[in-house]
Scaffold this active site. Structure first.
Site, PDB file in Angstrom:
ATOM      1  N   GLU A 188       4.519  -0.641   1.389  1.00 23.91           N
ATOM      2  CA  GLU A 188       4.656  -0.882  -0.048  1.00 23.91           C
ATOM      3  C   GLU A 188       4.535  -2.359  -0.426  1.00 23.91           C
ATOM      4  OE1 GLU A 188       8.301   0.699  -1.621  1.00 23.91           O
ATOM      5  OE2 GLU A 188       7.985   2.701  -0.780  1.00 23.91           O
ATOM      6  N   GLU A 218       0.831  -1.208   0.000  1.00 19.36           N
ATOM      7  CA  GLU A 218       0.000   0.000   0.000  1.00 19.36           C
ATOM      8  C   GLU A 218       0.863   1.255   0.000  1.00 19.36           C
ATOM      9  OE1 GLU A 218       0.770   1.608   2.945  1.00 19.36           O
ATOM     10  OE2 GLU A 218       1.798  -0.236   3.513  1.00 19.36           O
TER      11      GLU A 218
END
Length: 355
Positions: free
Chosen positions: A323, A180
């Site tokens: 991430e 994310e």
């Protein structure tokens, strides 16, 4: 889709999640015990191999096709000064992902994984041939003043995540990781953890991107205020995601449900991904056996959150980047677990005496 159709789609997919294959998992454990080593001596690698067998229904599944789904969204709660970075970083980092320059891109290349970047709710117009746009909001509303999203927007995000997982599974992806990007999303995740996990605001809130002591206290108060203002229903995970969550968090929940429905393991990244996983554990308990926790984040509440979900992390490297970096790193250990099981000699084949 109308909200009723979205609710039904979600219900149908949850109902379609296959049961975890305990027989396949047990066959994998029996095989592991025949290998030239003391039983259990490979620790979590042995249990991981058994889990993967139970997930796939195959003794040694082929997980060579893999992807990390990186979902991005902005958060209106940043108005409250909860992040050390401005919201402008979200779209800038999305373009960095798409150009292959972020940490997750480097680690994904090393692990042979595809990076799938999805705009769920970035507060900017983004255009790139490799970007999947499923934008349901241009950034959430400030949850300290009202609901972050409507229920319909939240369901749209969840169903979008389900659809992406389904599409990728049809293309041959057999192993998923969650990632994310969204400035302010540790605040939303802390609120989710507090409501669904029963964690106090003081425990649930961490420093995120590196906030100082004063900002940390402000962040704790913002989480308390958001919960008080919105009164999210802990018995309704969709309501919680709508009121104090984020578009990318809801989208990741959808990916987890969609992966499980397609009998694919999904490796959970850090704190934000785990907040989504907690929502899924409450919403679709049948998806929980399909989840593997990748690492223990340096966010101090992550361990407590994983314990609430019932997941045990594979690695602990004091990472807190997000991430999908920790999840992608874990792909190497998944490969190691499967390779050990398929390539090690048994006591009989090697002519080694078994104790």
């Amino acid at each position: 889709m109308a909200i009723e159709e979205l609710e039904q789609k979600l219900k149908d997919v949850i109902m379609s999640i296959p049961a975890y294959d305990t027989d396949a998992a047990e066959r994998a454990r029996r095989h592991s015990d025949q290998l030239t080593k003391p039983p259990g001596s490979l620790g979590k690698l042995e249990e991981m191999a058994a889990r993967l067998a139970g997930i796939s229904g195959k003794l040694w599944p082929d997980l060579s096709r893999r992807a990390v789904i990186v979902m991005a969204g902005d958060h209106g709660v940043c108005e409250e000064g909860v992040s050390a970075f401005p919201s402008a970083v979200t779209p800038q980092m999305v373009m960095n992902f798409l150009h292959g320059g972020a940490a997750v891109n480097v680690l994904a290349r090393q692990a042979g994984a595809e990076v799938v970047c999805v705009d769920m709710g970035v507060a900017a117009e983004l255009s790139h041939p490799d970007l999947i746009s499923r934008k349901v909001v241009y950034g959430t509303a400030n949850m300290a003043k009202g609901a972050a999203m409507s229920r319909e927007q939240t369901l749209q995000a969840i169903v979008a995540g389900i659809n992406i997982a389904e599409e990728k599974a049809k293309q041959g992806i057999a192993l998923f990781a969650t990632g994310e990007m969204g400035i302010g999303n540790t605040t939303a995740s802390a609120a989710i953890a507090s409501v669904l996990g029963g964690l106090s605001a003081e425990l649930a809130v961490g420093r995120g991107t590196g906030t100082g002591d004063e900002a940390l206290m402000r962040k704790i108060e913002v989480v308390r205020k958001a919960i008080a203002v919105n009164e999210p229903n802990p018995g309704d995970p969709v309501d919680v995601l709508a009121k104090v969550g984020g578009a990318e968090i809801a989208g990741l929940a959808g990916v987890m449900i969609g992966a499980a429905a397609n009998r694919c393991p999904v490796v959970i990244d850090g704190y934000i991904s785990s907040a989504a996983a907690l929502a899924v554990a409450r919403l679709a308990p049948g998806a929980l056996p399909y989840m593997l926790a990748s690492h223990l984040s340096h966010e101090h509440a992550h361990g407590a959150l994983l314990e609430v979900i019932g997941l045990s992390p594979i690695i602990h490297l004091e990472m807190r980047l997000g991430e999908g970096t920790g999840a992608v790193l874990s792909f190497h250990l998944i490969d190691a677990a499967l390779q050990l099981m398929t390539e090690m000699a048994t006591f009989d084949s090697a002519g080694v005496s078994k104790g």
